[in-house]
Design a protein around this motif. Structure first.
Motif, PDB file in Angstrom:
ATOM      1  N   PRO A 240       3.560   1.868  14.101  1.00 34.91           N
ATOM      2  CA  PRO A 240       4.444   1.083  13.240  1.00 34.91           C
ATOM      3  C   PRO A 240       3.738   0.653  11.950  1.00 34.91           C
ATOM      4  N   PRO A 241       4.494   0.454  10.861  1.00 38.20           N
ATOM      5  CA  PRO A 241       3.890   0.100   9.571  1.00 38.20           C
ATOM      6  C   PRO A 241       2.957  -1.105   9.669  1.00 38.20           C
ATOM      7  N   ASN A 242       1.861  -1.008   8.935  1.00 39.18           N
ATOM      8  CA  ASN A 242       0.874  -2.084   8.785  1.00 39.18           C
ATOM      9  C   ASN A 242       0.010  -2.326  10.019  1.00 39.18           C
ATOM     10  N   ARG A 243       0.288  -1.655  11.123  1.00 39.89           N
ATOM     11  CA  ARG A 243      -0.559  -1.860  12.294  1.00 39.89           C
ATOM     12  C   ARG A 243      -1.902  -1.186  12.089  1.00 39.89           C
TER      13      ARG A 243
ATOM     14  N   THR B 243      -3.459   1.325   3.333  1.00 39.12           N
ATOM     15  CA  THR B 243      -2.110   1.185   3.887  1.00 39.12           C
ATOM     16  C   THR B 243      -2.083   0.474   5.231  1.00 39.12           C
ATOM     17  N   ARG B 244      -3.230   0.427   5.898  1.00 36.84           N
ATOM     18  CA  ARG B 244      -3.318  -0.232   7.207  1.00 36.84           C
ATOM     19  C   ARG B 244      -4.587  -1.086   7.247  1.00 36.84           C
TER      20      ARG B 244
ATOM     21  N   ASP C 132       1.040   7.547   8.338  1.00 33.27           N
ATOM     22  CA  ASP C 132       2.164   6.615   8.289  1.00 33.27           C
ATOM     23  C   ASP C 132       2.944   6.582   9.599  1.00 33.27           C
TER      24      ASP C 132
ATOM     25  N   ARG D  30      10.408  13.084   5.204  1.00 35.72           N
ATOM     26  CA  ARG D  30       9.338  12.808   4.254  1.00 35.72           C
ATOM     27  C   ARG D  30       8.850  14.087   3.582  1.00 35.72           C
TER      28      ARG D  30
ATOM     29  N   HIS E 102       1.413  11.482   5.719  1.00 38.08           N
ATOM     30  CA  HIS E 102       2.602  11.235   6.549  1.00 38.08           C
ATOM     31  C   HIS E 102       2.192  11.020   8.006  1.00 38.08           C
TER      32      HIS E 102
ATOM     33  N   GLU F  48      11.769  11.969  11.113  1.00 31.27           N
ATOM     34  CA  GLU F  48      11.212  11.228   9.976  1.00 31.27           C
ATOM     35  C   GLU F  48      10.188  12.069   9.230  1.00 31.27           C
TER      36      GLU F  48
END
Length: 287
Positions: free
Chosen positions: A73-76, A97-98, A69, A244, A66, A240
Motif C-alpha cells: 500500500p502507498p507510503n508503507r 516514495t516510501r 509502487d 500504469r 511501478h 493496475e
C-alpha cells in the motif's frame, strides 16, 4: 554570483572515471539542472535527478518503479534488496516514495559505487546499505523471508551474467522474499526472444504468479529492448499495472496468465548447468 555561475558551468561538464566495468561517465541532463545520466563504455545505464529522485526517465526504470509502487500500500516502508546498483536510481526512488524503508544494494563494481556516491550523494536520511559483492553471493547473505521486494538489474558488458538466469538463482530470490513478496527483474533481449522466453519458463518453475511488461515492438520480436518480469507467490495487481504501463510516456503492454505461457512457447527452464549470459545488444541500440 560569478562564482556560483562558474560552479554551475563546471557542474554541467561530464564527469568520467575508470571503473571495473570500463569508462563510467556522468552526463548532465540539459533539461533538468541537477540530473545526470550514467553511461558505461558509452552504454546508458541509469538516470538520476538529485532534485527529484521520484522522477524516472528511462522506460524500463519507470516499469520497475511501478513494481515499487504496487509492492505494498502507498507510503508503507519496504525492506528492499537491489541486485545491481548503477547510479542507485531505484534505491533513491524507494527512499523518496516510501520513507523509512530499509534497503540493501549489492553491486560488484566497487569503483563505480564510490564514483556514484561521491558525485551523486545519497540523501543522508536514506536507509540504504551498499555492499560491494557479486549479486548472487550478496543475495545469499540476505536473511530468509527478509525482503518485501527484490529488484534485479544486473548487467556486465551489457549482458546479464549466466549465473543470474537460473532456477537455482530464483530459488535464492524466493528464499529471501517474505510470503507475498515481489520480485522484479530487468531483462534484455531481441529477436527471436529465446532468452526472454527461457526466463519466463525459469521464473514459472519457481513462482506461481508472473507478469511481463515491455514495449509491444519488443514483444513482437521486432527490435532489441528491455522487458520487466514480475513474480510472486501471490496474485499480482495486473489490472493496475496494465493501467500504469499504458499511460507511460512510452506505453507498453502487460502479458500474464495463459497469454504469457503461450508467449513462452514451451521454452525449458534454465538451470545452472545450462545457463548462458543474456544476448549482447546490437551496436545500433546505443546509437
Amino acid at each position: 554570483m560569478a562564482r556560483n555561475k562558474q560552479r554551475d558551468r563546471a557542474a554541467a561538464a561530464p564527469l568520467t572515471e575508470t571503473v571495473d566495468g570500463g569508462l563510467a561517465e556522468l552526463v548532465p541532463d540539459r533539461e533538468r539542472p541537477r540530473a545526470w545520466t550514467l553511461l558505461l563504455d558509452g552504454a546508458p545505464q541509469s538516470h538520476v535527478d538529485l532534485d527529484d529522485p521520484a522522477h524516472l526517465s528511462f522506460e524500463y526504470q519507470r516499469r520497475l518503479g511501478h513494481a515499487v509502487d504496487l509492492a505494498a500500500p502507498p507510503n508503507r516502508p519496504l525492506q528492499a534488496v537491489h541486485l545491481g546498483g548503477g547510479a542507485l536510481t531505484l534505491a533513491r526512488y524507494v527512499a523518496a516514495t516510501r520513507p523509512r524503508s530499509t534497503q540493501q544494494v549489492v553491486e560488484l563494481d566497487g569503483p563505480l559505487v564510490r564514483f556514484v556516491r561521491r558525485e551523486l550523494p545519497l540523501d543522508p536520511g536514506a536507509r540504504v546499505r551498499v555492499r560491494t559483492a557479486d549479486a548472487r553471493a550478496g543475495l545469499a547473505k540476505v536473511q530468509d523471508g527478509w525482503a518485501d521486494l527484490i529488484i534485479a538489474d544486473v548487467f556486465g558488458g551489457a549482458r546479464t551474467p549466466a549465473h543470474l538466469t537460473s532456477t537455482e538463482f530464483l530459488a535464492e530470490v524466493r528464499r529471501a522474499l517474505r510470503p507475498g513478496g515481489l520480485y522484479a527483474a530487468n531483462l534484455a533481449d531481441g529477436p527471436p526472444l529465446a532468452h526472454l522466453r527461457g526466463q519466463i519458463a525459469t521464473a514459472a518453475a519457481v513462482f506461481p504468479e508472473l507478469a511481463l511488461t515491455a514495449d509491444p515492438t519488443v514483444l513482437r520480436g521486432r527490435r532489441f529492448g528491455n522487458a520487466v518480469l514480475l513474480a510472486s507467490d501471490r496474485d499480482l495487481p495486473v489490472a493496475e499495472l496494465t493501467r500504469r504501463v499504458a499511460t507511460d510516456p512510452h506505453p507498453g503492454r502487460v502479458e500474464h496468465g495463459r497469454a504469457l505461457a503461450d508467449f513462452a512457447g514451451g521454452a525449458a527452464p534454465v538451470t545452472d548447468a545450462s545457463a548462458k549470459p543474456s544476448p549482447a545488444p546490437p551496436a545500433s541500440v546505443f546509437r
